[in-house]
Motif scaffolding. Sequence first.
Motif, PDB file in Angstrom:
ATOM      1  N   ASN A 274       4.612  -4.474  -2.044  1.00  0.00           N
ATOM      2  CA  ASN A 274       3.962  -3.335  -0.966  1.00  0.00           C
ATOM      3  C   ASN A 274       3.104  -2.444  -2.140  1.00  0.00           C
ATOM      4  O   ASN A 274       1.811  -2.327  -1.991  1.00  0.00           O
TER       5      ASN A 274
ATOM      6  N   LYS B 298      -0.893   0.227   5.000  1.00  0.00           N
ATOM      7  CA  LYS B 298       0.380   0.998   5.737  1.00  0.00           C
ATOM      8  C   LYS B 298       0.170   0.209   7.062  1.00  0.00           C
ATOM      9  O   LYS B 298       1.590   0.074   7.336  1.00  0.00           O
TER      10      LYS B 298
ATOM     11  N   ARG C 277       3.853  -2.880   7.715  1.00  0.00           N
ATOM     12  CA  ARG C 277       4.769  -2.429   8.725  1.00  0.00           C
ATOM     13  C   ARG C 277       5.200  -3.637   9.834  1.00  0.00           C
ATOM     14  O   ARG C 277       5.861  -3.707  10.555  1.00  0.00           O
TER      15      ARG C 277
END
Length: 199
Positions: free
Chosen positions: A130, A185, A189
């Motif tokens: 990430n 972001k 997720r």
Amino acid sequence: MINAIWCFLIVVGIVVGIFTGHTQDVTDAAIKYAGTGVTLSLEMIGVMALWLGLMKIAEEAGMVKGLGKLMKPLMVRLFPDVPADHPAMGSMVANMAANVFGLGNAATPLGIKAMQELQQLNPDKEEASNAMIMFLAINTSSVTLISSSVIAYRVAAGSGNAPEIIAPTIVATAVSTIVAIIACKIFERMPKYRREKIR
């Protein structure tokens, strides 16, 4: 790869020139703009040397470290998987500082170094973490206050007001960076794109 692209474009130009009967025009344009490319490159050396020198002075004066301390709260939020005192943080901040001043050439080696350091933290060496994806997105969109390279191009091309692009550049790059961060972001997720946390 770039050489292959240029060769392809030259061949296409020659073929088009032959079929349209403008072979001489294609040849003249190729020679003229080859010379223009050399002239433009030489005229840019001074501007790029100035900005790269200023960046080095800023680094030696501790401004990059100061910027790092200033950006630390933001960096910790953007890269929660990377320890705050890890060398990758310093390399990323230095890269971002170079990009802020439009010094793409200076930013590239810093970006590569940051990626190498992030890869050391990456638990899965086959996939980007990430943090690596976020850094790449920020580096690509990159908020730029002074686009020195573009200003140099405009000066070399004879622009009467080369710095007029500063305000539009700030707005465009700020928007692109915000969009890049939000997209990262959101995607990180999603179950499909979720990566294992860096330990």
